[in-house]
Design a protein around this motif. Structure first.
Motif, PDB file in Angstrom:
ATOM      1  N   ALA A 119       0.434 -34.932  23.452  1.00 54.74           N
ATOM      2  CA  ALA A 119       1.128 -36.144  23.883  1.00 54.74           C
ATOM      3  C   ALA A 119       0.150 -37.181  24.420  1.00 54.74           C
ATOM      4  O   ALA A 119       0.325 -38.382  24.198  1.00 54.74           O
ATOM      5  N   VAL A 124       0.000 -40.930  22.500  1.00 59.20           N
ATOM      6  CA  VAL A 124       0.279 -42.230  23.113  1.00 59.20           C
ATOM      7  C   VAL A 124      -0.970 -43.102  23.131  1.00 59.20           C
ATOM      8  O   VAL A 124      -0.880 -44.329  22.977  1.00 59.20           O
ATOM      9  N   GLY A 166       2.221 -44.803  32.049  1.00 65.35           N
ATOM     10  CA  GLY A 166       3.560 -44.380  31.704  1.00 65.35           C
ATOM     11  C   GLY A 166       4.586 -45.128  32.542  1.00 65.35           C
ATOM     12  O   GLY A 166       4.278 -45.639  33.626  1.00 65.35           O
ATOM     13  N   ASP A 224       7.060 -44.144  34.368  1.00 62.84           N
ATOM     14  CA  ASP A 224       7.282 -43.600  35.711  1.00 62.84           C
ATOM     15  C   ASP A 224       6.146 -43.986  36.655  1.00 62.84           C
ATOM     16  O   ASP A 224       6.377 -44.350  37.818  1.00 62.84           O
ATOM     17  N   SER A 260       6.441 -46.940  27.151  1.00 60.68           N
ATOM     18  CA  SER A 260       7.859 -46.665  27.360  1.00 60.68           C
ATOM     19  C   SER A 260       8.483 -46.052  26.121  1.00 60.68           C
ATOM     20  O   SER A 260       7.985 -46.216  25.000  1.00 60.68           O
ATOM     21  N   ARG A 261       9.580 -45.356  26.348  1.00 66.30           N
ATOM     22  CA  ARG A 261      10.360 -44.801  25.241  1.00 66.30           C
ATOM     23  C   ARG A 261      11.232 -45.901  24.642  1.00 66.30           C
ATOM     24  O   ARG A 261      11.783 -46.723  25.387  1.00 66.30           O
ATOM     25  N   GLY A 291      14.485 -46.978  26.440  1.00 68.01           N
ATOM     26  CA  GLY A 291      14.493 -46.375  27.766  1.00 68.01           C
ATOM     27  C   GLY A 291      14.959 -47.355  28.832  1.00 68.01           C
ATOM     28  O   GLY A 291      14.726 -48.563  28.737  1.00 68.01           O
ATOM     29  N   GLU A 337       6.291 -49.635  23.201  1.00 73.84           N
ATOM     30  CA  GLU A 337       7.191 -48.544  22.828  1.00 73.84           C
ATOM     31  C   GLU A 337       6.422 -47.504  22.017  1.00 73.84           C
ATOM     32  O   GLU A 337       5.916 -47.798  20.932  1.00 73.84           O
ATOM     33  N   THR A 371       6.151 -43.216  20.724  1.00 75.71           N
ATOM     34  CA  THR A 371       6.980 -42.072  20.339  1.00 75.71           C
ATOM     35  C   THR A 371       7.071 -41.071  21.490  1.00 75.71           C
ATOM     36  O   THR A 371       6.040 -40.576  21.967  1.00 75.71           O
ATOM     37  N   PRO A 372       8.268 -40.744  21.966  1.00 74.46           N
ATOM     38  CA  PRO A 372       8.381 -39.793  23.084  1.00 74.46           C
ATOM     39  C   PRO A 372       8.086 -38.361  22.643  1.00 74.46           C
ATOM     40  O   PRO A 372       8.643 -37.866  21.662  1.00 74.46           O
ATOM     41  N   ASP A 414       7.934 -34.692  24.551  1.00 77.27           N
ATOM     42  CA  ASP A 414       8.227 -34.023  25.819  1.00 77.27           C
ATOM     43  C   ASP A 414       7.306 -32.814  25.982  1.00 77.27           C
ATOM     44  O   ASP A 414       7.714 -31.658  25.835  1.00 77.27           O
ATOM     45  N   SER A 451       4.319 -31.228  28.642  1.00 75.96           N
ATOM     46  CA  SER A 451       3.753 -31.378  29.978  1.00 75.96           C
ATOM     47  C   SER A 451       2.593 -30.406  30.172  1.00 75.96           C
ATOM     48  O   SER A 451       2.623 -29.269  29.699  1.00 75.96           O
TER      49      SER A 451
END
Length: 218
Positions: free
Chosen positions: A17, A21, A104, A106, A130-131, A134, A169, A171-172, A174, A176
Motif C-alpha cells: 500500500a 500510493v 493520508g 487521517d 484520499s479515497r 471519501g 484520489e 486506490t484504497p 486496506d 496495515s
C-alpha cells in the motif's frame, strides 16, 4: 519545474500500500517521489526494526524502477522527526522547486496537533491522499487554514514552491503494518502484502518474526 514529493512514515515494514500510493501520487502530480523513513516518530511507539534494516527493506522494495526514490535524512539527523525541520532542510536545498508533502487523509485531519503545523504551508504544498468519494472531516482550524489554499488540479502545484493543498484520489488498499507484523510474529508468510524482494533476504523480516507483539490475530 517538476515537483519533489515526500512520503514519510516508519515503514515498519514497507508494504504494497505504501508503494501503491506513492506511485499513484507520482503519476497524478508528475513528480519525483521520495520515501522518507522517520527516525523517532513523535506521536507513535518506536519502530520494531532498526534504522539499518528499514533502509535495507526500502532499498530492496524500490529496486528496478525509476519513479520512486529514498531519502534517509531523518535517520541521519536522529532525534524526533519533526516534519517542519525536514521541509526547511529541503527548501534550502531545492530553492524554488515545488515541494509536496504527501499525507493520508487521517494524518491531514490531525495536522493541527503537529509541531509548528501552520509553518508547513510556507515550506511546501500538501497532497492529501484520499479515497474516491471519501468523507471529509477537518477540524475548524484546519478548514480555515485550507480554505484559501485548496486547488483542484494537481498541475497547479507546478507554478509555485509551496502554499497549496490538493486532494489526490488514490486506490484504497486496506493493508496495515500492524497486521503484517502480527502475521510475521505468528509465523505466517504475508505474501502479496509485502514487496517480493523482502522475502529474498530472511534477515530483513527477522525482527518481526522474533518480536513478541501485543497485537492479537483475529
Amino acid at each position: 519545474m517538476r515537483p519533489l514529493a515526500i512520503l514519510g512514515g516508519t515503514f515498519d515494514p514497507i508494504h504494497i500500500a505504501h508503494l501503491a500510493v506513492a506511485w499513484e501520487a507520482s503519476e497524478l502530480l508528475d513528480a519525483e517521489v521520495r520515501l522518507m523513513p522517520a527516525a523517532v516518530p513523535p506521536h507513535r511507539p518506536p519502530p520494531v526494526a532498526d534504522a539499518t534494516t528499514r533502509v535495507a527493506m526500502l532499498r530492496a522494495a524500490l529496486r528496478g524502477q525509476d519513479r520512486l526514490g529514498l531519502d534517509t535524512r531523518e535517520l541521519a539527523r536522529g532525534g524526533p522527526s519533526y516534519t517542519i525541520d525536514t521541509l526547511t532542510e529541503l527548501r534550502a536545498e531545492e530553492g524554488d522547486r515545488p515541494i509536496v508533502l504527501l499525507l493520508g487523509a487521517d494524518a491531514f485531519a490531525g495536522l493541527p496537533q503537529w509541531h509548528r503545523w501552520q509553518a508547513l504551508f510556507e515550506a511546501a504544498h500538501i497532497g492529501v491522499l484520499s479515497r474516491p468519494g471519501g468523507a471529509r472531516a477537518w477540524p475548524a482550524a484546519l478548514a480555515e487554514e485550507v480554505a484559501a489554499r485548496q486547488v483542484a488540479d494537481p498541475r497547479q502545484l507546478h507554478g509555485q514552491p509551496s502554499g497549496n493543498v490538493v486532494e489526490l484520489e488514490v486506490t484504497p488498499l486496506d493493508i496495515s503494518a500492524t497486521r503484517i507484523r502480527s502475521l510475521l510474529a505468528a509465523g505466517r508468510d504475508p505474501r502479496y502484502l509485502l514487496p517480493d524482494a523482502l522475502f529474498d533476504d530472511p534477515a530483513l523480516l527477522a525482527p518481526y518474526r522474533e518480536h513478541a507483539l501485543p497485537e492479537q490475530l483475529p
